[in-house]
Enzyme design. Structure first.
Site, PDB file in Angstrom:
ATOM      1  N   CYS A   1      57.468  12.521 -25.687  1.00 42.17           N
ATOM      2  CA  CYS A   1      57.215  12.995 -24.331  1.00 42.17           C
ATOM      3  C   CYS A   1      57.817  12.018 -23.320  1.00 42.17           C
ATOM      4  O   CYS A   1      57.465  10.842 -23.300  1.00 42.17           O
ATOM      5  CB  CYS A   1      55.711  13.110 -24.105  1.00 42.17           C
TER       6      CYS A   1
ATOM      7  N   LYS B   1      28.838  -0.170  12.621  1.00 44.58           N
ATOM      8  CA  LYS B   1      27.992   1.024  12.698  1.00 44.58           C
ATOM      9  C   LYS B   1      27.745   1.500  11.270  1.00 44.58           C
ATOM     10  O   LYS B   1      28.625   2.069  10.632  1.00 44.58           O
ATOM     11  CB  LYS B   1      28.661   2.119  13.527  1.00 44.58           C
TER      12      LYS B   1
ATOM     13  N   GLU C   1      19.052   0.220   9.749  1.00 45.97           N
ATOM     14  CA  GLU C   1      19.602   1.310   8.946  1.00 45.97           C
ATOM     15  C   GLU C   1      19.323   1.059   7.465  1.00 45.97           C
ATOM     16  O   GLU C   1      19.602  -0.031   6.957  1.00 45.97           O
ATOM     17  CB  GLU C   1      21.125   1.342   9.180  1.00 45.97           C
TER      18      GLU C   1
ATOM     19  N   ALA D   1      32.897  15.565  10.309  1.00 44.64           N
ATOM     20  CA  ALA D   1      33.932  15.846  11.300  1.00 44.64           C
ATOM     21  C   ALA D   1      33.908  17.325  11.686  1.00 44.64           C
ATOM     22  O   ALA D   1      34.037  17.689  12.859  1.00 44.64           O
ATOM     23  CB  ALA D   1      35.291  15.451  10.758  1.00 44.64           C
TER      24      ALA D   1
ATOM     25  N   LYS E   1      33.864   5.152  16.751  1.00 44.68           N
ATOM     26  CA  LYS E   1      34.001   5.564  15.353  1.00 44.68           C
ATOM     27  C   LYS E   1      35.459   5.483  14.929  1.00 44.68           C
ATOM     28  O   LYS E   1      36.368   5.699  15.725  1.00 44.68           O
ATOM     29  CB  LYS E   1      33.540   7.014  15.217  1.00 44.68           C
TER      30      LYS E   1
ATOM     31  N   CYS F   1      51.787  20.333 -23.175  1.00 44.74           N
ATOM     32  CA  CYS F   1      52.106  19.289 -22.204  1.00 44.74           C
ATOM     33  C   CYS F   1      53.128  19.816 -21.197  1.00 44.74           C
ATOM     34  O   CYS F   1      54.172  20.338 -21.600  1.00 44.74           O
ATOM     35  CB  CYS F   1      52.671  18.062 -22.921  1.00 44.74           C
TER      36      CYS F   1
ATOM     37  N   CYS G   1      48.472  14.538 -24.206  1.00 45.51           N
ATOM     38  CA  CYS G   1      49.666  15.130 -24.772  1.00 45.51           C
ATOM     39  C   CYS G   1      49.854  14.520 -26.152  1.00 45.51           C
ATOM     40  O   CYS G   1      49.819  13.304 -26.315  1.00 45.51           O
ATOM     41  CB  CYS G   1      50.865  14.814 -23.888  1.00 45.51           C
TER      42      CYS G   1
HETATM   43  S1  IVH Z   1      21.782   0.457  17.993  1.00 45.07           S
HETATM   44  C1  IVH Z   1      19.641   1.911  21.574  1.00 45.07           C
HETATM   45  N1  IVH Z   1      23.343  -0.568  16.182  1.00 45.07           N
HETATM   46  O1  IVH Z   1      23.803   4.831  14.903  1.00 45.07           O
HETATM   47  C2  IVH Z   1      20.644   1.858  20.503  1.00 45.07           C
HETATM   48  N2  IVH Z   1      22.682   1.679  15.930  1.00 45.07           N
HETATM   49  O2  IVH Z   1      23.466   6.904  17.495  1.00 45.07           O
HETATM   50  C3  IVH Z   1      20.016   2.011  19.199  1.00 45.07           C
HETATM   51  N3  IVH Z   1      23.549   2.749  13.902  1.00 45.07           N
HETATM   52  O3  IVH Z   1      21.197   6.608  14.271  1.00 45.07           O
HETATM   53  C4  IVH Z   1      20.919   1.970  18.062  1.00 45.07           C
HETATM   54  N4  IVH Z   1      24.627   0.996  13.131  1.00 45.07           N
HETATM   55  O4  IVH Z   1      20.874   4.411  13.198  1.00 45.07           O
HETATM   56  C5  IVH Z   1      22.687   0.521  16.584  1.00 45.07           C
HETATM   57  N5  IVH Z   1      24.701  -1.647  14.633  1.00 45.07           N
HETATM   58  C6  IVH Z   1      24.040  -0.566  15.042  1.00 45.07           C
HETATM   59  C7  IVH Z   1      24.052   0.642  14.304  1.00 45.07           C
HETATM   60  C8  IVH Z   1      23.368   1.756  14.800  1.00 45.07           C
HETATM   61  C9  IVH Z   1      24.298   2.262  12.907  1.00 45.07           C
HETATM   62  C10 IVH Z   1      23.075   4.135  13.947  1.00 45.07           C
HETATM   63  C11 IVH Z   1      21.653   4.286  14.340  1.00 45.07           C
HETATM   64  C12 IVH Z   1      21.600   5.566  15.099  1.00 45.07           C
HETATM   65  C13 IVH Z   1      23.009   5.815  15.471  1.00 45.07           C
HETATM   66  C14 IVH Z   1      23.132   5.735  16.964  1.00 45.07           C
END
Ligand code: IVH
Length: 685
Positions: free
Chosen positions: A440, A119, A181, A32, A322, A416, A434
């Site tokens: 206590c 994701k 991934e 973040a 996100k 304590c 403790c």
């Molecule tokens: S699709 C053309 N699906 O997120 C699109 N990406 O910025 C290709 N990621 O580093 C990616 N889960 O590794 C897709 N269900 C998912 C995903 C995913 C994680 C990651 C991916 C990439 C980033 C995309």
């Protein structure tokens, strides 16, 4: 500072973080924080294009390739997805409206079909299968060129080295690049770190870095030791493969070919369904066995995907939404020490309030003294706080560069903080305790709550809140004093009605008639749980024999080993504990005693196996079980030829049918009581 200088400073800072992150797999700031820096730089550059430099980190899609691995040029570039944070439900509507506009759809056209996915938070990888055989695995790198990590990827068991044939497909695809991934499940991550800590190796910051670090590690043997997983979510180059018409069709086909595809995906129509998916997954996020940082929506039809095309390096047919970050940076205002149930002292960081994953966090556990030392958390430090789901937030690490010069190392107080007793710590114990025991107040509360609990003395109505009040007002110090509580005292408390005070007194009175096993368990002796308490009661038959037994005599009991024996000895050699027991008996707490082991052996049900089914008229299941066990019988969960009696109550189910089928002895509660009372051992339970 002018804008140019600010931009330069931001670039330098981002590059420093990039280095730690990509080259060393050791992030120096949470995502973040990094995102904030990145966005700030992006904003400046968007406003003032003249300030953009050719090597600005904003020009790159991802990290740069490590030089240690051979570079691999991707046949089809590995793109990223347009990502938005914290959009809530409205994000889906904005995305859908945009797509409808892009596709020139009017209000009368039907809803667009999407696929919603998770994701995953790990490392993007391209798996190249030629004629069905895995020939190369590469990281994304900068999107154009990645790193050849085939050796390490081959150690991931979930990734097939050869594809399964699809039904009706004679030959495997000539070329099939699968994208997905690599990630580490949370449980695997924790196991890995526990082991690393035990062997003095470097621990890993989070599952994502663990996954990335393992794959980009030069030594395949140690990569193999790290438990990694994989989910496929897309394709790269394909040749000689009859492509399905939808993205969901592709995922189904990949699944059939033996690739792991996350089951948490859905084909949905229209924005409301996407918003529901976002909310549903968000709620369950902490229950998933792996980390995700959001959801991804993709237009399902490949024809429509093609129509929509790309903008810069992002497909216009996909978006990632996100969830709020589960990490944040804040300041440690103080380190408190809390006293737990068994006297364990837990250091807790008091924090400047900060929002983590949408929840304001003001405290984070530091577990124990060793943990504080290892992380070297000090008052005044800036720390990264992590919170996953409903679990207690944790301090992940300190940002050493932000430490004020005068910050002092944490030391566990020698006394304590609640009662001032000496703090002790066993030689190989991580936890300091403790030494005040029931003196206590913090421990006293826990001991009282345990004493009154259902499986102990079963005093209905004497729960945590009431015990808190009574101890804080100094109206209750020992379990024995429970039996001296009066109606005026109880009814005078906050939020206690006269009626419930009277009910409580009745429950207290009722609890006086108990069993030895319950009483032993209620004493809350360390390491003496319900089973051990039962074994002790059965073996000794009376409290005096138990309290006078030496360690050798104690270890004769089935579930008692040297550690438990020592705990028992310690407890019964403490005069204060014996006083309390004396007072309890004087107050009328009583239980039937007998000569010990032989009693159960000679009990009416000695050696008999009974099965309970249905609802008995007066006994609860626990009570019936205790009654049977006290008479030497055993309760089993299932009916078999070995069953001696099946005790049936109302609404007895299949167990009764089975009993009839096997022609077993079927009895009711009255018969059961009759059987037991033949030896005169009936007792309340
Ligand atoms: S699709 C053309 N699906 O997120 C699109 N990406 O910025 C290709 N990621 O580093 C990616 N889960 O590794 C897709 N269900 C998912 C995903 C995913 C994680 C990651 C991916 C990439 C980033 C995309």
């Amino acid at each position: 500072m002018n804008l140019d200088a600010i931009a330069r400073k931001l670039r330098a800072e981002i590059e420093r973080h990039d280095d730690r992150y990509y080259a060393l797999d050791a992030p120096s700031v949470p995502d973040a924080e990094y995102d904030r820096l990145f966005r700030e730089l992006q904003a400046i550059e968007a406003e003032h294009p003249e300030l953009v430099t050719p090597d600005s980190p904003t020009r790159r899609v991802g990290g740069r390739a490590l030089e240690m691995f051979a570079p691999v040029r991707h046949a089809v570039p590995m793109l990223s997805i347009h990502t938005e944070t914290d959009t809530g439900a409205s994000g889906a509507f904005v995305f859908d409206a945009g797509k409808r506009r892009d596709l020139g759809l009017s209000e009368n056209d039907p809803a667009i079909e999407y696929i919603a996915e998770l994701k995953f938070d790990g490392l993007a990888i391209n798996l190249r299968y030629e004629d069905g055989v895995l020939t190369r695995a590469a990281t994304r790198g900068d999107g154009e060129t990645g790193e050849d990590v085939t050796g390490n990827v081959c150690t991931v068991r979930e990734i097939p080295l050869r594809l399964r044939d699809l039904p009706g497909q004679r030959t495997p695809p000539e070329v099939l690049e699968v994208r997905g991934e690599i990630y580490m499940k949370r449980a695997d991550f924790e196991r890995f770190n526990a082991r690393a800590q035990a062997t003095g190796e470097k621990t890993l910051a989070n599952p994502r870095n663990a996954a990335a670090g393992s794959i980009r590690q030069l030594d395949a043997k140690s990569a193999a030791n790290r438990p990694l997983s994989f989910f496929a979510y897309g394709l790269g180059e394909t040749r000689g493969w009859p492509m399905p018409a939808t993205h969901s069709g592709i995922l189904d086909a990949l699944r059939e070919m033996g690739l792991p595809v996350c089951a948490e995906r859905a084909v949905l129509r229209g924005p409301q369904a996407l918003a529901d998916f976002h909310a549903r997954v968000g709620k369950r996020r902490s229950e998933l066995p792996f980390d995700i940082d959001g959801v991804v929506y993709k237009v399902n039809s490949l024809a429509l995907q093609q129509k929509l095309g790309f903008i810069s390096r992002e497909p216009r047919w996909a978006v990632a939404h996100k969830y709020p970050a589960e990490e944040a940076v804040t300041e440690v205002l103080g380190i408190d020490v809390q006293v737990g149930r068994t006297g364990a002292l837990t250091p807790v960081a008091r924090l400047a309030p900060v929002s983590v994953g949408g929840v304001t966090v003001t405290n984070a556990t530091l577990h124990n003294e060793g943990e504080v030392r290892r992380k070297d958390v000090r008052v005044g430090d800036s720390v990264v706080v992590y919170r996953a789901g409903d679990v207690i937030p944790e301090v992940m690490r300190v940002l050493p560069e932000k430490r004020p010069p005068q910050a002092a190392e944490f030391v566990m107080p020698p006394l304590c903080p609640v009662c001032g007793s000496r703090v002790t710590r066993g030689e190989d114990e991580a936890v300091a305790r403790c030494g005040g025991g029931l003196y206590c107040p913090a421990q006293r509360k826990q001991a009282l709550i345990h004493f009154a609990s259902r499986r102990a003395m079963d005093i209905d109505g004497l729960g945590e809140k009431l015990v808190d009040q009574l101890v804080d007002l100094d109206l209750l110090r020992t379990p024995a004093e429970i039996y001296a509580l009066t109606l005026p005292t109880l009814a005078g408390l906050e939020r206690v009605a006269k009626k419930s005070a009277a009910n409580l007194l009745a429950a207290i009175e009722h609890s006086k008639q108990t069993t030895l096993a319950r009483f032993i368990y209620a004493l809350g002796i360390r390491n003496v749980g319900e089973t051990t308490a039962k074994d002790l009661a059965r073996h000794f038959g009376g409290l005096d024999r138990l309290s006078q037994a030496d360690e050798t005599a104690l270890t004769l009991v089935a579930s008692v080993g040297p550690v438990v024996a020592q705990c028992l000895r310690q407890f019964f050699s403490e005069p204060h504990n014996l006083d309390v027991i004396g007072q309890l008996r004087a107050a009328g707490v009583n239980w039937p005693e007998n000569a010990g082991e032989t009693r159960a052996e000679a009990g009416a049900l000695a050696g008999k196996i009974l099965v309970l089914t249905g609802t008995l008229p007066t006994l609860s299941r626990d009570q019936a079980k205790a009654l049977i066990e006290a008479a030497g019988g055993k309760v089993s969960g299932s009916v078999s030829k070995k069953t001696d009696y099946v005790v049936v109550g109302e609404e007895a189910g299949s167990k009764l049918d089975k009993a009839k089928e096997l022609k077993l002895n079927v009895i009711d509660e009255a018969r059961l009581r009759g059987l037991i009372e033949t030896t005169g051992s009936g007792k309340k339970e």
